[in-house]
Write a protein that holds these residues in place. Sequence first.
Motif, PDB file in Angstrom:
ATOM      1  N   VAL A  18      27.994  52.336  78.750  1.00 13.70           N
ATOM      2  CA  VAL A  18      29.103  53.133  78.223  1.00 13.70           C
ATOM      3  C   VAL A  18      28.948  54.598  78.630  1.00 13.70           C
ATOM      4  O   VAL A  18      29.909  55.256  79.036  1.00 13.70           O
ATOM      5  CB  VAL A  18      29.166  52.998  76.690  1.00 13.70           C
ATOM      6  N   ALA A  19      27.722  55.108  78.533  1.00 15.51           N
ATOM      7  CA  ALA A  19      27.487  56.523  78.873  1.00 15.51           C
ATOM      8  C   ALA A  19      27.777  56.805  80.336  1.00 15.51           C
ATOM      9  O   ALA A  19      28.150  57.933  80.690  1.00 15.51           O
ATOM     10  CB  ALA A  19      26.044  56.902  78.538  1.00 15.51           C
ATOM     11  N   SER A  20      27.621  55.804  81.197  1.00 17.36           N
ATOM     12  CA  SER A  20      27.874  56.025  82.622  1.00 17.36           C
ATOM     13  C   SER A  20      29.316  56.410  82.897  1.00 17.36           C
ATOM     14  O   SER A  20      29.606  57.082  83.894  1.00 17.36           O
ATOM     15  CB  SER A  20      27.514  54.766  83.420  1.00 17.36           C
ATOM     16  N   GLN A  21      30.221  56.002  82.006  1.00 18.57           N
ATOM     17  CA  GLN A  21      31.635  56.294  82.221  1.00 18.57           C
ATOM     18  C   GLN A  21      32.053  57.638  81.641  1.00 18.57           C
ATOM     19  O   GLN A  21      33.218  58.026  81.778  1.00 18.57           O
ATOM     20  CB  GLN A  21      32.489  55.185  81.609  1.00 18.57           C
ATOM     21  N   THR A  22      31.135  58.315  80.967  1.00 18.47           N
ATOM     22  CA  THR A  22      31.459  59.638  80.438  1.00 18.47           C
ATOM     23  C   THR A  22      31.168  60.750  81.442  1.00 18.47           C
ATOM     24  O   THR A  22      31.562  61.893  81.230  1.00 18.47           O
ATOM     25  CB  THR A  22      30.645  59.911  79.156  1.00 18.47           C
ATOM     26  N   VAL A  23      30.475  60.416  82.534  1.00 12.88           N
ATOM     27  CA  VAL A  23      30.186  61.404  83.576  1.00 12.88           C
ATOM     28  C   VAL A  23      31.406  61.511  84.492  1.00 12.88           C
ATOM     29  O   VAL A  23      31.893  60.499  84.997  1.00 12.88           O
ATOM     30  CB  VAL A  23      28.947  61.000  84.392  1.00 12.88           C
ATOM     31  N   PRO A  24      31.949  62.697  84.720  1.00 13.33           N
ATOM     32  CA  PRO A  24      33.131  62.841  85.581  1.00 13.33           C
ATOM     33  C   PRO A  24      32.878  62.287  86.983  1.00 13.33           C
ATOM     34  O   PRO A  24      31.820  62.545  87.580  1.00 13.33           O
ATOM     35  CB  PRO A  24      33.382  64.346  85.607  1.00 13.33           C
ATOM     36  N   ILE A  25      33.829  61.539  87.494  1.00 15.82           N
ATOM     37  CA  ILE A  25      33.668  60.928  88.810  1.00 15.82           C
ATOM     38  C   ILE A  25      33.579  62.000  89.892  1.00 15.82           C
ATOM     39  O   ILE A  25      32.922  61.798  90.927  1.00 15.82           O
ATOM     40  CB  ILE A  25      34.847  59.967  89.101  1.00 15.82           C
ATOM     41  N   LEU A  26      34.215  63.160  89.664  1.00 14.19           N
ATOM     42  CA  LEU A  26      34.141  64.240  90.646  1.00 14.19           C
ATOM     43  C   LEU A  26      32.727  64.811  90.756  1.00 14.19           C
ATOM     44  O   LEU A  26      32.367  65.392  91.786  1.00 14.19           O
ATOM     45  CB  LEU A  26      35.118  65.356  90.270  1.00 14.19           C
ATOM     46  N   ALA A  27      31.909  64.640  89.705  1.00 16.90           N
ATOM     47  CA  ALA A  27      30.521  65.084  89.774  1.00 16.90           C
ATOM     48  C   ALA A  27      29.631  64.061  90.454  1.00 16.90           C
ATOM     49  O   ALA A  27      28.622  64.421  91.074  1.00 16.90           O
ATOM     50  CB  ALA A  27      30.000  65.370  88.356  1.00 16.90           C
ATOM     51  N   ILE A  28      29.986  62.791  90.345  1.00 15.70           N
ATOM     52  CA  ILE A  28      29.161  61.728  90.923  1.00 15.70           C
ATOM     53  C   ILE A  28      29.472  61.525  92.398  1.00 15.70           C
ATOM     54  O   ILE A  28      28.579  61.236  93.198  1.00 15.70           O
ATOM     55  CB  ILE A  28      29.381  60.417  90.144  1.00 15.70           C
TER      56      ILE A  28
END
Length: 296
Positions: free
Chosen positions: A133-143
């Motif tokens: 669940v926490a993996s989806q809280t990181v903005p995709i633009l940062a990853i």
Amino acid sequence: MQAEVLVEPSLRAPEGRAWPRDLLKRVGLTLVVLGALWAFWEGYRALWMATGWTRPFVVDNLTMPPAADIVSRLWEPLAVGQPPLIRDLLDKSAFTMREALAGFILGALIGFAIGVVLHHSRLLRRGFLPYVVASQTVPILAIAPMVVIWLGGKGLPVWMPVAVIAAYLTFFPVTINTIRGLDAAEPRALELMRSYAASSWDVLWKVKFPASLPYVFAALKISATASVVGAIIGELPSSIQDGLGGAILNFNQYYSLDPAALWATNLVAAALGIAFFGAVVLAERLVVRAAPENVA
């Protein structure tokens, strides 16, 4: 038996004649919705420009070009002597589609595998699911830039990092719904399989997997459009000019000179996402209809 054989074709005949009528209704409804959206767009422009309202933003030919200009821009050349814009966007859509499709398949497989593992282990579910669940809280633009840097020098195809970014957005809904679907198997069917001394593998594929299909396909519908979004976003830090992400970035730089081109590109990107969604809906109808009656 003869009565049943004679009655069955008569029962199927109306169904066979019904699907063209149903298709026409769907096409007609789609055209009505598109017409309503077109009318809303033009009505909103006309009202805000006539009254001079500035909330939530100023409406003019730059912020909201006429819908007719956006559509007609697709058939105009990029520059003198070049092919129409639609041809270039279709080529870029094919490139983005390959990235999104690879990411969609990869993410769906990873998500389903994680869901199966977490379904069979309560301990792993309690310990590992919060991190999913926490993996989806990181903005995709940062990853996205990190993925491009990690995979960029590994000798992989240039579109592979973009596919991984699309898979990142795809796996989460599939994981959650796979767990929910496997948990929703009919208890009486599970008891029957246990009475036959069926193995865990047989129970998974003969009872739990068919029961999870509606849940999995619901997640795949979400993931289908998310994979397109992930592919477009992933093209930006990758400096890929062959996809829709590169086209959006280029037309954004010249928005003040040609706003209709960016809006037209957005239309094509939306159409690609709708095509992915429609493909999953079609697959769902084919697969779920073939499933056992209590599942479909």
